[in-house]
Design a protein around this motif. Structure first.
Motif, PDB file in Angstrom:
ATOM      1  N   VAL A 151       6.719  15.451  -4.821  1.00  0.00           N
ATOM      2  CA  VAL A 151       5.668  15.591  -5.823  1.00  0.00           C
ATOM      3  C   VAL A 151       4.410  14.901  -5.323  1.00  0.00           C
ATOM      4  O   VAL A 151       4.457  13.748  -4.896  1.00  0.00           O
ATOM      5  CB  VAL A 151       6.101  14.965  -7.172  1.00  0.00           C
ATOM      6  CG1 VAL A 151       4.958  15.007  -8.181  1.00  0.00           C
ATOM      7  CG2 VAL A 151       7.326  15.674  -7.717  1.00  0.00           C
ATOM      8  N   ILE A 152       3.305  15.624  -5.388  1.00  0.00           N
ATOM      9  CA  ILE A 152       2.000  15.038  -5.093  1.00  0.00           C
ATOM     10  C   ILE A 152       1.273  14.880  -6.420  1.00  0.00           C
ATOM     11  O   ILE A 152       0.962  15.868  -7.084  1.00  0.00           O
ATOM     12  CB  ILE A 152       1.163  15.942  -4.174  1.00  0.00           C
ATOM     13  CG1 ILE A 152       1.985  16.450  -3.038  1.00  0.00           C
ATOM     14  CG2 ILE A 152      -0.140  15.267  -3.794  1.00  0.00           C
ATOM     15  CD1 ILE A 152       1.741  16.009  -1.698  1.00  0.00           C
ATOM     16  N   LEU A 153       1.046  13.641  -6.840  1.00  0.00           N
ATOM     17  CA  LEU A 153       0.234  13.361  -8.023  1.00  0.00           C
ATOM     18  C   LEU A 153      -1.222  13.369  -7.593  1.00  0.00           C
ATOM     19  O   LEU A 153      -1.572  12.747  -6.579  1.00  0.00           O
ATOM     20  CB  LEU A 153       0.579  12.003  -8.612  1.00  0.00           C
ATOM     21  CG  LEU A 153       1.956  11.818  -9.234  1.00  0.00           C
ATOM     22  CD1 LEU A 153       2.156  10.366  -9.663  1.00  0.00           C
ATOM     23  CD2 LEU A 153       2.161  12.742 -10.405  1.00  0.00           C
ATOM     24  N   LEU A 154      -2.074  14.052  -8.346  1.00  0.00           N
ATOM     25  CA  LEU A 154      -3.497  14.127  -8.016  1.00  0.00           C
ATOM     26  C   LEU A 154      -4.328  13.592  -9.159  1.00  0.00           C
ATOM     27  O   LEU A 154      -4.129  13.976 -10.316  1.00  0.00           O
ATOM     28  CB  LEU A 154      -3.917  15.571  -7.736  1.00  0.00           C
ATOM     29  CG  LEU A 154      -3.299  16.207  -6.505  1.00  0.00           C
ATOM     30  CD1 LEU A 154      -2.163  17.107  -6.894  1.00  0.00           C
ATOM     31  CD2 LEU A 154      -4.334  16.972  -5.729  1.00  0.00           C
TER      32      LEU A 154
ATOM     33  N   PRO B  13      -6.988  13.612 -17.936  1.00  0.00           N
ATOM     34  CA  PRO B  13      -7.718  14.848 -18.130  1.00  0.00           C
ATOM     35  C   PRO B  13      -8.511  15.314 -16.909  1.00  0.00           C
ATOM     36  O   PRO B  13      -8.749  16.503 -16.735  1.00  0.00           O
ATOM     37  CB  PRO B  13      -8.672  14.510 -19.277  1.00  0.00           C
ATOM     38  CG  PRO B  13      -8.973  13.047 -19.097  1.00  0.00           C
ATOM     39  CD  PRO B  13      -7.702  12.450 -18.517  1.00  0.00           C
ATOM     40  N   ARG B  14      -8.917  14.428 -16.014  1.00  0.00           N
ATOM     41  CA  ARG B  14      -9.847  14.824 -14.950  1.00  0.00           C
ATOM     42  C   ARG B  14      -9.187  15.194 -13.631  1.00  0.00           C
ATOM     43  O   ARG B  14      -9.789  15.860 -12.803  1.00  0.00           O
ATOM     44  CB  ARG B  14     -10.894  13.727 -14.739  1.00  0.00           C
ATOM     45  CG  ARG B  14     -11.820  13.552 -15.937  1.00  0.00           C
ATOM     46  CD  ARG B  14     -12.706  12.328 -15.833  1.00  0.00           C
ATOM     47  NE  ARG B  14     -11.952  11.096 -15.696  1.00  0.00           N
ATOM     48  CZ  ARG B  14     -11.419  10.406 -16.701  1.00  0.00           C
ATOM     49  NH1 ARG B  14     -11.547  10.844 -17.920  1.00  0.00           N
ATOM     50  NH2 ARG B  14     -10.757   9.299 -16.484  1.00  0.00           N
TER      51      ARG B  14
ATOM     52  N   LEU C  56     -17.990   8.506 -11.494  1.00  0.00           N
ATOM     53  CA  LEU C  56     -17.952   9.741 -12.267  1.00  0.00           C
ATOM     54  C   LEU C  56     -17.853  10.926 -11.312  1.00  0.00           C
ATOM     55  O   LEU C  56     -18.749  11.141 -10.497  1.00  0.00           O
ATOM     56  CB  LEU C  56     -19.203   9.849 -13.132  1.00  0.00           C
ATOM     57  CG  LEU C  56     -19.366  11.102 -13.976  1.00  0.00           C
ATOM     58  CD1 LEU C  56     -18.248  11.197 -15.001  1.00  0.00           C
ATOM     59  CD2 LEU C  56     -20.719  11.091 -14.657  1.00  0.00           C
ATOM     60  N   VAL C  57     -16.755  11.671 -11.405  1.00  0.00           N
ATOM     61  CA  VAL C  57     -16.570  12.877 -10.603  1.00  0.00           C
ATOM     62  C   VAL C  57     -16.920  14.063 -11.492  1.00  0.00           C
ATOM     63  O   VAL C  57     -16.382  14.193 -12.594  1.00  0.00           O
ATOM     64  CB  VAL C  57     -15.122  13.003 -10.089  1.00  0.00           C
ATOM     65  CG1 VAL C  57     -14.945  14.293  -9.303  1.00  0.00           C
ATOM     66  CG2 VAL C  57     -14.753  11.798  -9.243  1.00  0.00           C
TER      67      VAL C  57
ATOM     68  N   TRP D 143     -17.347  18.317 -11.718  1.00  0.00           N
ATOM     69  CA  TRP D 143     -16.909  19.581 -11.125  1.00  0.00           C
ATOM     70  C   TRP D 143     -17.681  20.726 -11.762  1.00  0.00           C
ATOM     71  O   TRP D 143     -17.968  20.692 -12.959  1.00  0.00           O
ATOM     72  CB  TRP D 143     -15.423  19.793 -11.373  1.00  0.00           C
ATOM     73  CG  TRP D 143     -14.543  18.711 -10.846  1.00  0.00           C
ATOM     74  CD1 TRP D 143     -13.999  17.682 -11.555  1.00  0.00           C
ATOM     75  CD2 TRP D 143     -14.096  18.529  -9.499  1.00  0.00           C
ATOM     76  NE1 TRP D 143     -13.233  16.891 -10.735  1.00  0.00           N
ATOM     77  CE2 TRP D 143     -13.272  17.388  -9.470  1.00  0.00           C
ATOM     78  CE3 TRP D 143     -14.300  19.235  -8.309  1.00  0.00           C
ATOM     79  CZ2 TRP D 143     -12.664  16.933  -8.303  1.00  0.00           C
ATOM     80  CZ3 TRP D 143     -13.691  18.793  -7.153  1.00  0.00           C
ATOM     81  CH2 TRP D 143     -12.888  17.650  -7.153  1.00  0.00           C
ATOM     82  N   GLU D 144     -17.961  21.738 -10.992  1.00  0.00           N
ATOM     83  CA  GLU D 144     -18.661  22.893 -11.559  1.00  0.00           C
ATOM     84  C   GLU D 144     -17.821  23.570 -12.643  1.00  0.00           C
ATOM     85  O   GLU D 144     -18.365  24.201 -13.543  1.00  0.00           O
ATOM     86  CB  GLU D 144     -19.084  23.884 -10.479  1.00  0.00           C
ATOM     87  CG  GLU D 144     -17.975  24.588  -9.770  1.00  0.00           C
ATOM     88  CD  GLU D 144     -18.471  25.533  -8.690  1.00  0.00           C
ATOM     89  OE1 GLU D 144     -17.697  26.433  -8.334  1.00  0.00           O
ATOM     90  OE2 GLU D 144     -19.604  25.383  -8.198  1.00  0.00           O
ATOM     91  N   GLU D 145     -16.497  23.411 -12.601  1.00  0.00           N
ATOM     92  CA  GLU D 145     -15.632  23.958 -13.645  1.00  0.00           C
ATOM     93  C   GLU D 145     -15.900  23.320 -15.004  1.00  0.00           C
ATOM     94  O   GLU D 145     -15.542  23.879 -16.040  1.00  0.00           O
ATOM     95  CB  GLU D 145     -14.145  23.754 -13.293  1.00  0.00           C
ATOM     96  CG  GLU D 145     -13.664  24.582 -12.132  1.00  0.00           C
ATOM     97  CD  GLU D 145     -13.873  23.917 -10.768  1.00  0.00           C
ATOM     98  OE1 GLU D 145     -13.257  24.374  -9.797  1.00  0.00           O
ATOM     99  OE2 GLU D 145     -14.661  22.948 -10.664  1.00  0.00           O
ATOM    100  N   GLN D 146     -16.503  22.153 -15.021  1.00  0.00           N
ATOM    101  CA  GLN D 146     -16.875  21.465 -16.261  1.00  0.00           C
ATOM    102  C   GLN D 146     -18.330  21.751 -16.617  1.00  0.00           C
ATOM    103  O   GLN D 146     -18.930  21.030 -17.398  1.00  0.00           O
ATOM    104  CB  GLN D 146     -16.718  19.952 -16.101  1.00  0.00           C
ATOM    105  CG  GLN D 146     -15.315  19.487 -15.854  1.00  0.00           C
ATOM    106  CD  GLN D 146     -15.304  18.000 -15.532  1.00  0.00           C
ATOM    107  OE1 GLN D 146     -15.760  17.588 -14.478  1.00  0.00           O
ATOM    108  NE2 GLN D 146     -14.780  17.219 -16.466  1.00  0.00           N
ATOM    109  N   ASN D 147     -18.892  22.804 -16.021  1.00  0.00           N
ATOM    110  CA  ASN D 147     -20.301  23.164 -16.201  1.00  0.00           C
ATOM    111  C   ASN D 147     -21.229  22.074 -15.690  1.00  0.00           C
ATOM    112  O   ASN D 147     -22.272  21.801 -16.272  1.00  0.00           O
ATOM    113  CB  ASN D 147     -20.615  23.494 -17.661  1.00  0.00           C
ATOM    114  CG  ASN D 147     -19.867  24.717 -18.132  1.00  0.00           C
ATOM    115  OD1 ASN D 147     -19.733  25.690 -17.371  1.00  0.00           O
ATOM    116  ND2 ASN D 147     -19.357  24.673 -19.339  1.00  0.00           N
ATOM    117  N   GLU D 148     -20.792  21.436 -14.635  1.00  0.00           N
ATOM    118  CA  GLU D 148     -21.596  20.413 -13.977  1.00  0.00           C
ATOM    119  C   GLU D 148     -21.793  20.840 -12.523  1.00  0.00           C
ATOM    120  O   GLU D 148     -21.191  21.782 -12.048  1.00  0.00           O
ATOM    121  CB  GLU D 148     -20.880  19.055 -14.011  1.00  0.00           C
ATOM    122  CG  GLU D 148     -20.559  18.523 -15.388  1.00  0.00           C
ATOM    123  CD  GLU D 148     -21.790  18.066 -16.149  1.00  0.00           C
ATOM    124  OE1 GLU D 148     -22.842  17.860 -15.533  1.00  0.00           O
ATOM    125  OE2 GLU D 148     -21.669  17.914 -17.379  1.00  0.00           O
TER     126      GLU D 148
END
Length: 182
Positions: free
Chosen positions: A99-102, A41-42, A162-163, A165-170
């Motif tokens: 393919v680049i897996l991220l 998910p992340r 723990l990463v 991201w601002e997209e997660q409202n963080e």
């Protein structure tokens, strides 16, 4: 929040993302034969950021998808509570593509192994590379290494990376926490 230490703040994260994009461009030039797959998910937030930056630098669209590995995990049936799958969205074939897996954090390598199994549903790639924002060194259960690394860190088993991201409202940043506090 007790026992939480910031190891990468927003400005440093921005520099790391910029560097990683340029490393990809060095190795994949125009991305005509290369696609990005963010691991749910992340890893999807990481993939989104990389794709947006590549688009801005190269002035072209880069194929990106999201890959869920839930049903390919080796611990799928060993958990007390069932895992909830995330959405897989791969709107292209990966047959004969690079393919680049991220993913955000490389820990034991088991998620990457599951991703390799899940990925073949969409074709057989020519080459697979792994890009991670954080490589937790000395923690592998499988012999998997990343081709592109934002930063390698030393942690112990009682810690979690723990990463956010601002997209997660963080606030953008990377934290080391104790597993009990997350």
């Amino acid at each position: 929040m007790p026992d939480r230490k910031c190891i990468i703040h927003a400005k440093l994260l921005d520099v790391m993302l910029h560097r990683l994009c340029h490393q990809l461009i060095e190795n994949h030039a125009n991305f005509d034969e290369t696609v990005l797959l963010g691991l749910q998910p992340r890893g999807i937030y990481f993939a989104d950021r990389i794709q947006r930056r590549l688009k801005k630098i190269l002035n072209k669209e880069i194929d990106k998808g999201y890959l869920d590995t839930t049903f390919h995990r080796d611990d799928f049936r060993r958990r007390d509570s069932p895992l909830a799958p995330s959405k897989t969205d791969v709107p292209f074939l990966i047959e004969d593509k690079n393919v680049i897996l991220l993913d955000d954090v490389l820990y034991t390598g088991r998620s990457v192994r599951a991703a390799l199994d899940a990925m073949v549903t969409f074709g057989r790639p020519r080459k697979v590379e792994l890009m991670v924002l954080i490589d937790r060194k000395y923690t592998r259960h499988l012999p998997i290494e990343s081709d592109y690394v934002g930063r390698a860190v030393n942690t112990i088993d009682s810690q979690r990376v723990l990463v956010e991201w601002e997209e997660q409202n963080e606030e953008d940043g990377v934290w080391i926490t104790s597993k009990a506090t997350t």
